[in-house]
Write an enzyme that holds these catalytic residues in place. Sequence first.
Site, PDB file in Angstrom:
ATOM      1  N   GLY A   1       0.822  -1.198   0.000  1.00 21.80           N
ATOM      2  CA  GLY A   1       0.000   0.000   0.000  1.00 21.80           C
ATOM      3  C   GLY A   1       0.859   1.252   0.000  1.00 21.80           C
TER       4      GLY A   1
ATOM      5  N   GLY B   1       6.295   1.056   3.064  1.00 25.10           N
ATOM      6  CA  GLY B   1       7.706   0.720   3.136  1.00 25.10           C
ATOM      7  C   GLY B   1       8.159  -0.173   1.999  1.00 25.10           C
ATOM      8  N   LYS B   2       7.335  -0.308   0.949  1.00 24.42           N
ATOM      9  CA  LYS B   2       7.682  -1.245  -0.134  1.00 24.42           C
ATOM     10  C   LYS B   2       8.913  -0.801  -0.916  1.00 24.42           C
ATOM     11  CE  LYS B   2       4.091   0.696  -3.159  1.00 24.42           C
ATOM     12  NZ  LYS B   2       4.018   1.950  -2.363  1.00 24.42           N
ATOM     13  N   SER B   3       9.058   0.494  -1.197  1.00 25.20           N
ATOM     14  CA  SER B   3      10.225   0.963  -1.948  1.00 25.20           C
ATOM     15  C   SER B   3      11.514   0.788  -1.148  1.00 25.20           C
ATOM     16  CB  SER B   3      10.061   2.438  -2.332  1.00 25.20           C
ATOM     17  OG  SER B   3       8.951   2.588  -3.200  1.00 25.20           O
TER      18      SER B   3
ATOM     19  N   THR C   1       9.211   5.962 -12.820  1.00 26.13           N
ATOM     20  CA  THR C   1       8.137   6.260 -13.768  1.00 26.13           C
ATOM     21  C   THR C   1       7.505   7.620 -13.472  1.00 26.13           C
ATOM     22  OG1 THR C   1       6.638   4.990 -12.362  1.00 26.13           O
ATOM     23  CG2 THR C   1       7.613   3.842 -14.241  1.00 26.13           C
TER      24      THR C   1
ATOM     25  N   HIS D   1      14.789  12.519  -3.293  1.00 26.80           N
ATOM     26  CA  HIS D   1      14.824  11.050  -3.297  1.00 26.80           C
ATOM     27  C   HIS D   1      16.179  10.532  -3.778  1.00 26.80           C
ATOM     28  CE1 HIS D   1      10.837   9.395  -2.305  1.00 26.80           C
ATOM     29  NE2 HIS D   1      10.398  10.583  -2.648  1.00 26.80           N
TER      30      HIS D   1
ATOM     31  N   ARG E   1      19.024   8.206  -1.699  1.00 32.07           N
ATOM     32  CA  ARG E   1      19.519   6.892  -2.108  1.00 32.07           C
ATOM     33  C   ARG E   1      21.042   6.840  -2.101  1.00 32.07           C
ATOM     34  NH1 ARG E   1      15.295   7.192  -5.680  1.00 32.07           N
ATOM     35  NH2 ARG E   1      16.632   7.910  -7.344  1.00 32.07           N
TER      36      ARG E   1
ATOM     37  N   GLU F   1      14.535   8.319 -15.839  1.00 35.36           N
ATOM     38  CA  GLU F   1      13.129   8.717 -15.695  1.00 35.36           C
ATOM     39  C   GLU F   1      12.412   8.340 -16.975  1.00 35.36           C
ATOM     40  OE1 GLU F   1      12.757  12.868 -14.490  1.00 35.36           O
ATOM     41  OE2 GLU F   1      14.345  12.545 -13.003  1.00 35.36           O
TER      42      GLU F   1
END
Lengths: 174, 174, 174
Positions: free
Chosen positions: B15, B19-21, B40, B55, B59, B67
Amino acid sequence: MPATTLPPLTLVLGGARSGKSTHAERLLTALPAPWAYVATAEAWDAEMRQRIDVHQARRGSGWISYETPLDLAGVLSGDAAGSPCLVDCLTLWVSNLMHARRDIAQEADVLIEALSKRTAPCIMVSNEVGLGIVPDNALARQFRDEAGRLNQRIAAVADRVLFVAAGLPMNLKG
Amino acid sequence: MPATTLPPLTLVLGGARSGKSTHAERLLTALPAPWAYVATAEAWDAEMRQRIDVHQARRGSGWISYETPLDLAGVLSGDAAGSPCLVDCLTLWVSNLMHARRDIAQEADVLIEALSKRTAPCIMVSNEVGLGIVPDNALARQFRDEAGRLNQRIAAVADRVLFVAAGLPMNLKG
Amino acid sequence: MPATTLPPLTLVLGGARSGKSTHAERLLTALPAPWAYVATAEAWDAEMRQRIDVHQARRGSGWISYETPLDLAGVLSGDAAGSPCLVDCLTLWVSNLMHARRDIAQEADVLIEALSKRTAPCIMVSNEVGLGIVPDNALARQFRDEAGRLNQRIAAVADRVLFVAAGLPMNLKG
């Protein structure tokens, strides 16, 4: 599960009407009474007061109830510090903090600090709200983000995390 | 998990603010750098540009960023073909394709064909958006259907599928 | 799974376009035909009629179809009593009952009683709708609550409960 195996901090996640609170109550009441029930809901009016009273009556004896829309850390490290404790729920707490214009990341720091000092078991109930379509409403998006971030932070420090659907728990951690 | 065990294609579902990324980044960076980050999202304005830059800075080094709002297959079989790769995210890609009035089933065919030719591992992040109330809005319903169908198709060809909630992965496949 | 292991009652939960119906069909058609398909959708107009016909054609031969927007118990203990049976879906049934102003708790009692008397296996498909933001709309909130309560009740009496995401099942029970 035998009472002695309930860890210091359990997070019970789930959707609306998923049975998460009932599951949490069942886990906690496997321990000997008394149990602390820490509600983040507030009785704004007579109807809400009545709904809260109905919930209390359903839970029955053995429970000591606290209502704390904002100062969760205070109750968990104060009056309810020594008791096995159920917090219902974190999502409403986020909503209350947003209405009160508090800094949620900072409040989460204080909560996590308070949790780390407890020795009696604590079960926290929280809604997962990020699995639908992106809300149109900016405030709803902000709420969803804050609720998701808090769930991640509590899950990271929790000893056990469960996800409840249709009354049935899936084990995410511990 | 040891780097050598990351399979060719991993799908990470979850969702908003689940925390999926972050989980996907952690899996990929267990492999040696450099890693390709295939976004994307598109920088439509200065605010969006700034968010993307924040972001990227978070990283850190070791990442090569691309992109690509529409031509995911082109990047995955072109510039990023030889690198371990993180695609973030499929749901936004569906949204971009809808805005560009592309045929999503056909674009998915091309994407799956490109994925089948890669040898470097690829992790794709995607939102689960179908677990709330049916949206009032017809476009939102169509988006939800397209996103759900794409998740099913990628899951069918993926070697491993994870569902992340509150930062914690559940294993769905592999 | 071998046909002989399909238990009397299976509940398949999932989101929109999660692949839950396809998964349920696959489970049921591992048993020998004929199979009963019990649809709670109703053909209100020509477009809906056509969609239902397309679904029937896709399922192919071996299926006997029933359309029952309200009287699910009657079909399951009547015409479809002796056949392995797929009910698609409970969530639409809740919606139909709400429109018809029926008492849903009472209808659920009757359904559960009818299920308890069947000997042929039954698979029920249902949506999980409580994992998004609280709907603005009071009727949507009531629907969400009723759907969640029914899922809990059916899950409690089911022998096996699955949660499907991206076409992949997670085992919740049995």
